[in-house]
Design a protein around this motif. Structure first.
Motif, PDB file in Angstrom:
ATOM      1  N   UNK A 191       0.803  -1.363   0.304  1.00  0.00           N
ATOM      2  CA  UNK A 191       0.130   0.100   0.113  1.00  0.00           C
ATOM      3  C   UNK A 191       0.711   1.567   0.098  1.00  0.00           C
ATOM      4  N   UNK A 192       1.963   1.068   0.970  1.00  0.00           N
ATOM      5  CA  UNK A 192       3.005   2.469   0.774  1.00  0.00           C
ATOM      6  C   UNK A 192       4.523   2.520  -0.225  1.00  0.00           C
ATOM      7  N   UNK A 193       4.213   1.484  -0.986  1.00  0.00           N
ATOM      8  CA  UNK A 193       5.523   1.862  -1.630  1.00  0.00           C
ATOM      9  C   UNK A 193       5.588   2.706  -2.468  1.00  0.00           C
ATOM     10  N   UNK A 194       4.525   2.992  -3.170  1.00  0.00           N
ATOM     11  CA  UNK A 194       5.100   4.063  -4.230  1.00  0.00           C
ATOM     12  C   UNK A 194       5.448   5.649  -3.565  1.00  0.00           C
ATOM     13  N   UNK A 195       4.439   5.979  -1.895  1.00  0.00           N
ATOM     14  CA  UNK A 195       5.097   6.393  -0.887  1.00  0.00           C
ATOM     15  C   UNK A 195       6.680   6.036  -1.597  1.00  0.00           C
ATOM     16  N   UNK A 196       7.047   5.574   0.013  1.00  0.00           N
ATOM     17  CA  UNK A 196       8.605   5.498   0.423  1.00  0.00           C
ATOM     18  C   UNK A 196       9.201   5.301  -0.964  1.00  0.00           C
ATOM     19  N   UNK A 197       8.528   5.155  -2.206  1.00  0.00           N
ATOM     20  CA  UNK A 197       9.863   5.194  -3.429  1.00  0.00           C
ATOM     21  C   UNK A 197      10.304   6.423  -3.679  1.00  0.00           C
ATOM     22  N   UNK A 198       9.041   7.016  -3.571  1.00  0.00           N
ATOM     23  CA  UNK A 198       9.150   8.371  -3.993  1.00  0.00           C
ATOM     24  C   UNK A 198      10.316   9.568  -2.835  1.00  0.00           C
ATOM     25  N   UNK A 199       9.670   9.049  -2.203  1.00  0.00           N
ATOM     26  CA  UNK A 199      10.446   9.493  -0.767  1.00  0.00           C
ATOM     27  C   UNK A 199      12.657   8.999  -0.976  1.00  0.00           C
TER      28      UNK A 199
END
Length: 249
Positions: free
Chosen positions: A199-207
């Motif tokens: 669920x949070x992998x894209x947001x973590x990848x952006x960071x």
């Protein structure tokens, strides 16, 4: 840093940059103007500030204030006057360099509520660093004496999302220049997949991608020298598409 280091050219000599600056007219194109305090001002009414800002912390505060105005829909730079256009035609003194994604929803001048000549903006998909991108940033620091460099990622970045999909599906090379974006962003995506749930992998990848770019830029010899001398600060940030807020890291 693996892949990301490979896109950075060999250090540019000061003499070479000075010669380039002379050929380009010393960068005399634009000047800085805008809001410098928290006084309430009617939309479109621009407050004067010093022509040249050299303090990185002051530059960062101006961006924070501008983004606060943007999220509150109280912008001061919705109108660009003939007077300002003529003023900046005589020379430029931008107070911040913004390396941002090419996404049409993330225009730095609007996000930070700044006007003509205030920001030196470089944009690529996923704010990926390539030699001409680094050269543009070096030019801003060395010849325009810009004191602040912001790497601005954003929520739901398409370039990061496409890289995530390529990594997860094992997609073959497309045979286009888009592959260079995927390879540049891949290390951040792989770390994010190991650290975050689905669920949070894209947001973590952006960071993670922003952090990689900040690290790569901070390691560049010319930029690192400016940081050591106190002439430059390098920071990362992410933009929220829904509420318009920028979170500095």
């Amino acid at each position: 840093m693996g892949v990301r280091e490979s896109v950075l050219p060999a250090p540019t000599t000061r003499r070479g940059l000075l010669r380039w600056g002379a050929l380009l007219g010393g960068g005399a194109l634009l000047t800085a103007c805008g809001d410098g305090d928290e006084q309430v001002v009617a939309p479109g009414a621009v407050q004067e500030r010093p022509e040249e800002i050299t303090d990185p912390d002051q530059a960062l505060e101006l961006l924070r204030q501008g983004n606060a105005r943007f999220t509150a829909a109280r912008e001061q730079h919705t109108a660009h006057t003939v007077r300002r256009r003529l003023q900046v035609a005589r020379g430029q003194h931008p107070f911040a360099i913004v390396l941002a994604c090419a996404d049409s929803r993330v225009p730095p001048e609007l996000v930070f509520d700044q006007g003509l000549g205030d920001l030196f903006v470089v944009r690529t998909a996923g704010q990926v660093i390539a030699p001409p991108v680094l050269g543009s940033i070096q030019y801003g620091v060395e010849h325009l004496h810009v004191p602040l460099l912001v790497v601005l990622g954003h929520e739901g970045c398409g370039a990061v999302g496409a890289t995530l999909e390529a990594v997860e599906t094992g997609a073959a090379s497309s045979g286009t220049a888009i592959d260079s974006l995927v390879e540049a962003i891949r290390p951040a995506v792989e770390r994010a997949r190991a650290a975050a749930d689905e669920e949070h992998v894209l947001a973590e990848a952006v960071r993670a991608n922003v952090a990689d770019e900040v690290a790569a830029l901070s390691a560049d010899p010319l930029l690192a020298e400016a940081v050591r001398a106190g002439r430059l600060r390098v920071v990362g940030a992410t933009y929220d598409l829904d509420d318009g807020a920028v979170l500095f890291s």
